[in-house]
Design an enzyme around this catalytic site. Sequence first.
Site, PDB file in Angstrom:
ATOM      1  N   LYS A   1     -12.524  -0.528   9.582  1.00  0.00           N
ATOM      2  CA  LYS A   1     -12.698   0.904   9.864  1.00  0.00           C
ATOM      3  C   LYS A   1     -14.098   1.187  10.411  1.00  0.00           C
ATOM      4  O   LYS A   1     -14.299   2.125  11.185  1.00  0.00           O
ATOM      5  CB  LYS A   1     -12.447   1.726   8.596  1.00  0.00           C
TER       6      LYS A   1
ATOM      7  N   THR B   1     -13.433   6.653   7.334  1.00  0.00           N
ATOM      8  CA  THR B   1     -13.215   6.718   5.889  1.00  0.00           C
ATOM      9  C   THR B   1     -14.486   6.511   5.065  1.00  0.00           C
ATOM     10  O   THR B   1     -15.401   5.796   5.482  1.00  0.00           O
ATOM     11  CB  THR B   1     -12.187   5.637   5.478  1.00  0.00           C
TER      12      THR B   1
ATOM     13  N   GLU C   1     -14.617   4.641   2.699  1.00  0.00           N
ATOM     14  CA  GLU C   1     -14.685   3.208   2.354  1.00  0.00           C
ATOM     15  C   GLU C   1     -15.773   2.502   3.159  1.00  0.00           C
ATOM     16  O   GLU C   1     -16.217   1.419   2.800  1.00  0.00           O
ATOM     17  CB  GLU C   1     -13.333   2.538   2.603  1.00  0.00           C
TER      18      GLU C   1
ATOM     19  N   TYR D   1     -10.616  -3.887   4.941  1.00  0.00           N
ATOM     20  CA  TYR D   1     -10.247  -2.542   5.411  1.00  0.00           C
ATOM     21  C   TYR D   1     -11.495  -1.777   5.820  1.00  0.00           C
ATOM     22  O   TYR D   1     -11.576  -1.224   6.928  1.00  0.00           O
ATOM     23  CB  TYR D   1      -9.490  -1.799   4.301  1.00  0.00           C
TER      24      TYR D   1
HETATM   25  P1  NAP Z   1      -0.569   6.205   5.315  1.00  0.00           P
HETATM   26  O1  NAP Z   1       0.255   7.195   4.562  1.00  0.00           O
HETATM   27  O2  NAP Z   1      -0.620   4.797   4.831  1.00  0.00           O
HETATM   28  O3  NAP Z   1      -0.026   6.210   6.831  1.00  0.00           O
HETATM   29  C1  NAP Z   1      -0.388   5.208   7.728  1.00  0.00           C
HETATM   30  C2  NAP Z   1       0.458   5.341   8.978  1.00  0.00           C
HETATM   31  O4  NAP Z   1       0.067   4.324   9.911  1.00  0.00           O
HETATM   32  C3  NAP Z   1       1.966   5.173   8.759  1.00  0.00           C
HETATM   33  O5  NAP Z   1       2.645   6.128   9.521  1.00  0.00           O
HETATM   34  C4  NAP Z   1       2.236   3.778   9.320  1.00  0.00           C
HETATM   35  O6  NAP Z   1       3.532   3.608   9.798  1.00  0.00           O
HETATM   36  C5  NAP Z   1       1.243   3.756  10.469  1.00  0.00           C
HETATM   37  N1  NAP Z   1       0.973   2.398  10.964  1.00  0.00           N
HETATM   38  C6  NAP Z   1       0.554   1.326  10.241  1.00  0.00           C
HETATM   39  N2  NAP Z   1       0.413   0.271  11.048  1.00  0.00           N
HETATM   40  C7  NAP Z   1       0.751   0.664  12.306  1.00  0.00           C
HETATM   41  C8  NAP Z   1       0.820   0.014  13.561  1.00  0.00           C
HETATM   42  N3  NAP Z   1       0.516  -1.288  13.704  1.00  0.00           N
HETATM   43  N4  NAP Z   1       1.199   0.744  14.643  1.00  0.00           N
HETATM   44  C9  NAP Z   1       1.546   2.050  14.520  1.00  0.00           C
HETATM   45  N5  NAP Z   1       1.516   2.717  13.342  1.00  0.00           N
HETATM   46  C10 NAP Z   1       1.116   2.027  12.248  1.00  0.00           C
HETATM   47  O7  NAP Z   1      -2.072   6.703   5.455  1.00  0.00           O
HETATM   48  P2  NAP Z   1      -2.712   8.173   5.240  1.00  0.00           P
HETATM   49  O8  NAP Z   1      -3.143   8.290   3.825  1.00  0.00           O
HETATM   50  O9  NAP Z   1      -1.839   9.188   5.849  1.00  0.00           O
HETATM   51  O10 NAP Z   1      -4.054   8.019   6.086  1.00  0.00           O
HETATM   52  C11 NAP Z   1      -4.091   8.338   7.466  1.00  0.00           C
HETATM   53  C12 NAP Z   1      -5.292   7.650   8.104  1.00  0.00           C
HETATM   54  O11 NAP Z   1      -6.485   8.111   7.472  1.00  0.00           O
HETATM   55  C13 NAP Z   1      -5.324   6.138   7.979  1.00  0.00           C
HETATM   56  O12 NAP Z   1      -5.918   5.629   9.154  1.00  0.00           O
HETATM   57  C14 NAP Z   1      -6.222   5.874   6.793  1.00  0.00           C
HETATM   58  O13 NAP Z   1      -6.811   4.591   6.889  1.00  0.00           O
HETATM   59  C15 NAP Z   1      -7.228   6.994   6.960  1.00  0.00           C
HETATM   60  N6  NAP Z   1      -7.865   7.503   5.748  1.00  0.00           N
HETATM   61  C16 NAP Z   1      -7.103   7.879   4.684  1.00  0.00           C
HETATM   62  C17 NAP Z   1      -7.712   8.425   3.575  1.00  0.00           C
HETATM   63  C18 NAP Z   1      -6.916   8.895   2.384  1.00  0.00           C
HETATM   64  O14 NAP Z   1      -7.496   9.069   1.316  1.00  0.00           O
HETATM   65  N7  NAP Z   1      -5.621   9.151   2.538  1.00  0.00           N
HETATM   66  C19 NAP Z   1      -9.111   8.605   3.563  1.00  0.00           C
HETATM   67  C20 NAP Z   1      -9.846   8.241   4.686  1.00  0.00           C
HETATM   68  C21 NAP Z   1      -9.213   7.708   5.786  1.00  0.00           C
HETATM   69  P3  NAP Z   1       4.675   2.785   8.991  1.00  0.00           P
HETATM   70  O15 NAP Z   1       5.437   3.829   8.219  1.00  0.00           O
HETATM   71  O16 NAP Z   1       5.464   2.159  10.073  1.00  0.00           O
HETATM   72  O17 NAP Z   1       3.989   1.807   8.106  1.00  0.00           O
HETATM   73  O1  F7E Z   2      -7.836   3.114  -5.321  1.00  0.00           O
HETATM   74  C1  F7E Z   2      -8.864   1.835  -8.622  1.00  0.00           C
HETATM   75  C2  F7E Z   2      -9.155   0.983  -7.408  1.00  0.00           C
HETATM   76  O2  F7E Z   2      -5.925   2.409  -3.914  1.00  0.00           O
HETATM   77  C3  F7E Z   2      -8.784   3.996  -5.859  1.00  0.00           C
HETATM   78  C4  F7E Z   2      -7.119   4.819   0.865  1.00  0.00           C
HETATM   79  O3  F7E Z   2      -6.494   6.013   1.260  1.00  0.00           O
HETATM   80  O4  F7E Z   2      -9.003   6.030   0.008  1.00  0.00           O
HETATM   81  C5  F7E Z   2      -7.998   5.100  -0.341  1.00  0.00           C
HETATM   82  O5  F7E Z   2      -8.564   3.867  -0.782  1.00  0.00           O
HETATM   83  C6  F7E Z   2      -9.558   3.319  -6.983  1.00  0.00           C
HETATM   84  C7  F7E Z   2     -10.075   1.925  -6.640  1.00  0.00           C
HETATM   85  O6  F7E Z   2      -7.590   4.127  -3.044  1.00  0.00           O
HETATM   86  C8  F7E Z   2      -5.630   0.873  -9.887  1.00  0.00           C
HETATM   87  O7  F7E Z   2      -9.750  -0.250  -7.785  1.00  0.00           O
HETATM   88  C9  F7E Z   2      -7.600   1.222 -10.702  1.00  0.00           C
HETATM   89  O8  F7E Z   2     -11.384   1.799  -7.115  1.00  0.00           O
HETATM   90  O9  F7E Z   2      -6.008   4.775  -4.766  1.00  0.00           O
HETATM   91  P1  F7E Z   2      -6.735   3.594  -4.267  1.00  0.00           P
HETATM   92  P2  F7E Z   2      -8.899   3.562  -2.308  1.00  0.00           P
HETATM   93  O10 F7E Z   2      -9.027   2.100  -2.442  1.00  0.00           O
HETATM   94  O11 F7E Z   2     -10.044   4.405  -2.750  1.00  0.00           O
HETATM   95  C10 F7E Z   2      -9.883   5.602   1.061  1.00  0.00           C
HETATM   96  C11 F7E Z   2     -10.859   6.704   1.339  1.00  0.00           C
HETATM   97  C12 F7E Z   2      -9.156   5.112   2.262  1.00  0.00           C
HETATM   98  O12 F7E Z   2      -9.642   5.233   3.379  1.00  0.00           O
HETATM   99  C13 F7E Z   2      -7.950   4.269   2.022  1.00  0.00           C
HETATM  100  O13 F7E Z   2      -7.113   4.238   3.181  1.00  0.00           O
HETATM  101  O14 F7E Z   2      -8.678   3.136  -8.091  1.00  0.00           O
HETATM  102  N1  F7E Z   2      -7.671   1.445  -9.369  1.00  0.00           N
HETATM  103  N2  F7E Z   2      -6.367   0.859 -11.045  1.00  0.00           N
HETATM  104  C14 F7E Z   2      -6.463   1.247  -8.834  1.00  0.00           C
HETATM  105  N3  F7E Z   2      -6.025   1.377  -7.566  1.00  0.00           N
HETATM  106  C15 F7E Z   2      -4.703   1.134  -7.333  1.00  0.00           C
HETATM  107  N4  F7E Z   2      -4.240   1.287  -6.085  1.00  0.00           N
HETATM  108  N5  F7E Z   2      -3.857   0.747  -8.341  1.00  0.00           N
HETATM  109  C16 F7E Z   2      -4.266   0.598  -9.638  1.00  0.00           C
HETATM  110  O15 F7E Z   2      -3.487   0.260 -10.517  1.00  0.00           O
END
Ligand code: NAP
Ligand code: F7E
Length: 344
Positions: free
Chosen positions: A151, A123, A125, A147
């Site tokens: 990662k 990620t 992050e 987090y």
């Molecule tokens: P998500 O919607 O939160 O999905 C996370 C999945 O992980 C869910 O199916 C959850 O299952 C499962 N999980 C959590 N803890 C587990 C455990 N202990 N054992 C088995 N399964 C578990 O996340 P996403 O947005 O699809 O992201 C997919 C991956 O990409 C994640 O690893 C995330 O950190 C990474 N990522 C996401 C983004 C983004 O912007 N979306 C960017 C960069 C990287 P439950 O339903 O049981 O909770």
């Molecule tokens: O926050 C700001 C907050 O929670 C984005 C995950 O998929 O992407 C995701 O992480 C920004 C942050 O995503 C609110 O402070 C303001 O700066 O949507 P977010 P994230 O933290 O960027 C990365 C790439 C991953 O890997 C992660 O798994 O928005 N912000 N106001 C807020 N954020 C939330 N959630 N709620 C607010 O009210």
Amino acid sequence: MKNALITGINGQDGSYLAELLLSKGYTVYGILRRKSVVDYGNVAHIKDKIKFIYADMTDVVSLINAMRISQADEVYNLAAQSFVATSWEQPIATTEIDAVGVTNMLEAIRLINPKCRFYQASTSEMFGKVQAIPQDENTPFYPRSPYGVSKLYGYWITKNYRESFGLYTCNGILFNHEGERRGKEFVTRKITDTVARIKLGCQDCLELGNLNAKRDWGHSKDYVRAMYLMLQQDEPDDYVVATGETRTVRDFAKIAFEKVGMNVEFSGEGVDEIGTDTATGKVVVKVNPDFFRPAEVELLIGNPKKAEEKLGWKREISFDQMVERMVSTDLALVSREIKLAGSL
Ligand code: NAP
Ligand code: F7E
């Protein structure tokens, strides 16, 4: 015909990836966690096409079992405690799932089928307090949350198993990607869901934290294609996947309101900043410090050149189209919720 195993299959990315791999003729296995109520989440609509295995990233035996059952040629490790804010409340669980869990999966692969290809959901992050703008595969890391730190371990152990044991392992360093299936705690979906509620008259105001945070937002459907492409190359490698554009949380909210025909102007500063609907004079956006984080990632913008050149990856859904899709889906979902409540 290949077998794929997806951890986190019922999450946002897992569901789009499952659809993609099924369309390519894969037999798709997916890991689910046992819960008190069976919940297929985002794959409920295709649950009959997927072979589910109950397992947990923190239980290596269950992952070895999943490898035995699936005989996977490709593993996509998408499971994670993925909400950054929660990682300060549950740092240990986040570490066990997002860091140690990756080693558990790699060990299961090494024991059962070392020829199996492995994708790790790394990620942006990990860049955290960014050391260069834009960020690419050579930018030094500086994570800012439990987090991000977890990662980063997952990233390095993935690289290490490639170098130590010759496993085919790839890191996709994906920047934020969103969509209609995004969890409602993430800022984009929180905004589009609340904008729909305000438009339909069942909520007054959207409360947000840091409006100045900047993110590089793409659509999940495009990003899962990059995951697949990474595992089809001759050699394993690590790739940044991003749009190369960045916008503030404030910009996202303004554009989402525009999609429902509302013009919102922002005024004031810091915790006193507000967003006002220019047609009615009503305050529709407020800052709530409860949503501030102990340490913030202020700016992310990725350079996807390597993924574009080597994988031939290109995004197909623009930022504007993504917001449009999210807002129109939430308008339909909230309308249905209102109708259902009225009929009870
Ligand atoms: P998500 O919607 O939160 O999905 C996370 C999945 O992980 C869910 O199916 C959850 O299952 C499962 N999980 C959590 N803890 C587990 C455990 N202990 N054992 C088995 N399964 C578990 O996340 P996403 O947005 O699809 O992201 C997919 C991956 O990409 C994640 O690893 C995330 O950190 C990474 N990522 C996401 C983004 C983004 O912007 N979306 C960017 C960069 C990287 P439950 O339903 O049981 O909770
Ligand atoms: O926050 C700001 C907050 O929670 C984005 C995950 O998929 O992407 C995701 O992480 C920004 C942050 O995503 C609110 O402070 C303001 O700066 O949507 P977010 P994230 O933290 O960027 C990365 C790439 C991953 O890997 C992660 O798994 O928005 N912000 N106001 C807020 N954020 C939330 N959630 N709620 C607010 O009210």
